[in-house]
Write an enzyme that holds these catalytic residues in place. Structure first.
Site, PDB file in Angstrom:
ATOM      1  N   ASP A  31      38.336  -5.769  24.216  1.00  0.00           N
ATOM      2  CA  ASP A  31      37.500  -5.589  25.411  1.00  0.00           C
ATOM      3  C   ASP A  31      36.661  -6.851  25.612  1.00  0.00           C
ATOM      4  OD1 ASP A  31      36.325  -2.804  27.010  1.00  0.00           O
ATOM      5  OD2 ASP A  31      35.177  -4.668  27.129  1.00  0.00           O
ATOM      6  N   ASN A  86      37.337   7.334  29.653  1.00  0.00           N
ATOM      7  CA  ASN A  86      36.495   7.689  30.790  1.00  0.00           C
ATOM      8  C   ASN A  86      37.400   8.055  31.966  1.00  0.00           C
ATOM      9  OD1 ASN A  86      34.028   7.118  29.469  1.00  0.00           O
ATOM     10  ND2 ASN A  86      34.320   4.926  29.830  1.00  0.00           N
ATOM     11  N   GLN A  93      34.119   5.402  34.253  1.00  0.00           N
ATOM     12  CA  GLN A  93      35.354   4.638  34.487  1.00  0.00           C
ATOM     13  C   GLN A  93      35.103   3.571  35.549  1.00  0.00           C
ATOM     14  OE1 GLN A  93      38.879   6.903  35.577  1.00  0.00           O
ATOM     15  NE2 GLN A  93      40.218   5.120  35.305  1.00  0.00           N
ATOM     16  N   HIS A  99      43.119   3.784  30.362  1.00  0.00           N
ATOM     17  CA  HIS A  99      42.926   3.005  29.136  1.00  0.00           C
ATOM     18  C   HIS A  99      42.171   3.842  28.119  1.00  0.00           C
ATOM     19  CE1 HIS A  99      39.676   2.174  32.000  1.00  0.00           C
ATOM     20  NE2 HIS A  99      38.866   2.084  30.959  1.00  0.00           N
ATOM     21  N   HIS A 101      39.640   3.446  24.936  1.00  0.00           N
ATOM     22  CA  HIS A 101      38.767   2.562  24.155  1.00  0.00           C
ATOM     23  C   HIS A 101      38.860   2.954  22.682  1.00  0.00           C
ATOM     24  CE1 HIS A 101      36.092   1.189  27.596  1.00  0.00           C
ATOM     25  NE2 HIS A 101      36.571   2.296  28.130  1.00  0.00           N
TER      26      HIS A 101
HETATM   27  P1  5GP Z   1      35.888   1.780  31.702  1.00  0.00           P
HETATM   28  O1  5GP Z   1      34.439   1.515  32.032  1.00  0.00           O
HETATM   29  O2  5GP Z   1      36.740   1.814  32.942  1.00  0.00           O
HETATM   30  O3  5GP Z   1      36.105   2.958  30.803  1.00  0.00           O
HETATM   31  O4  5GP Z   1      36.355   0.549  30.825  1.00  0.00           O
HETATM   32  C1  5GP Z   1      36.786  -0.643  31.347  1.00  0.00           C
HETATM   33  C2  5GP Z   1      36.646  -1.667  30.261  1.00  0.00           C
HETATM   34  O5  5GP Z   1      37.378  -2.810  30.631  1.00  0.00           O
HETATM   35  C3  5GP Z   1      35.197  -2.122  30.024  1.00  0.00           C
HETATM   36  O6  5GP Z   1      34.828  -1.849  28.693  1.00  0.00           O
HETATM   37  C4  5GP Z   1      35.232  -3.598  30.350  1.00  0.00           C
HETATM   38  O7  5GP Z   1      34.414  -4.363  29.502  1.00  0.00           O
HETATM   39  C5  5GP Z   1      36.699  -3.946  30.172  1.00  0.00           C
HETATM   40  N1  5GP Z   1      37.125  -5.061  30.995  1.00  0.00           N
HETATM   41  C6  5GP Z   1      36.864  -5.237  32.321  1.00  0.00           C
HETATM   42  N2  5GP Z   1      37.425  -6.378  32.754  1.00  0.00           N
HETATM   43  C7  5GP Z   1      38.054  -6.923  31.685  1.00  0.00           C
HETATM   44  C8  5GP Z   1      38.810  -8.128  31.518  1.00  0.00           C
HETATM   45  O8  5GP Z   1      39.026  -8.925  32.432  1.00  0.00           O
HETATM   46  N3  5GP Z   1      39.307  -8.361  30.271  1.00  0.00           N
HETATM   47  C9  5GP Z   1      39.104  -7.504  29.224  1.00  0.00           C
HETATM   48  N4  5GP Z   1      39.639  -7.841  28.048  1.00  0.00           N
HETATM   49  N5  5GP Z   1      38.396  -6.370  29.356  1.00  0.00           N
HETATM   50  C10 5GP Z   1      37.872  -6.085  30.575  1.00  0.00           C
END
Ligand code: 5GP
Length: 113
Positions: A31, A86, A93, A99, A101
């Site tokens: 991440d 999420n 999310q 995805h 985590h």
């Molecule tokens: P969500 O909030 O949708 O459950 O998680 C999305 C995750 O994607 C977040 O933890 C965020 O830090 C990660 N993320 C967003 N953009 C990028 C990116 O460009 N590269 C990587 N490696 N992670 C990302």
């Protein structure tokens, strides 16, 4: 039509990532904004928006994502970790490509915020 997300760009190589795993069905990568000493994501290659969009035909894929994440965690000699999915904006999310985590390396709190 399939929506473009940051993860579809990672999948097609437009955006780089620190890749931990790549197979026919999924990739895993660190991440970009780690919330724990270990924080990686496992995402399907299939463009599924969220867990709520999964179909019965995705059952094996969902198991595969968990299994691969667990395999990566164990390859890092971890025996404790938290998995988070999420689903929907209010849950946190932000990227609308399914995805999982995997977080580890610090004591986790419960209940999560
Ligand atoms: P969500 O909030 O949708 O459950 O998680 C999305 C995750 O994607 C977040 O933890 C965020 O830090 C990660 N993320 C967003 N953009 C990028 C990116 O460009 N590269 C990587 N490696 N992670 C990302």
């Amino acid at each position: 039509m399939t929506e473009t997300t940051i993860f579809s760009k990672i999948l097609n190589g437009e955006i780089p990532c620190e890749k931990l795993h790549d197979d026919e069905y999924c990739i895993a990568f660190n991440d970009i904004s780690a919330q724990a000493p270990v924080h990686f994501l496992v995402i399907p290659k299939k463009p599924i928006v969220s867990l709520s969009e999964c179909m019965l035909e995705d059952v094996n894929l969902l198991g595969h994502l968990l299994f691969i994440g667990s395999k990566i965690a164990k390859s890092k000699n971890l025996s404790n970790w938290r998995t988070v999915i999420n689903t929907g904006e209010e849950s946190g999310q932000t990227v609308f490509h399914l995805h999982i985590h995997f977080l580890s390396g610090r004591k986790m709190k419960w209940p999560p915020g």
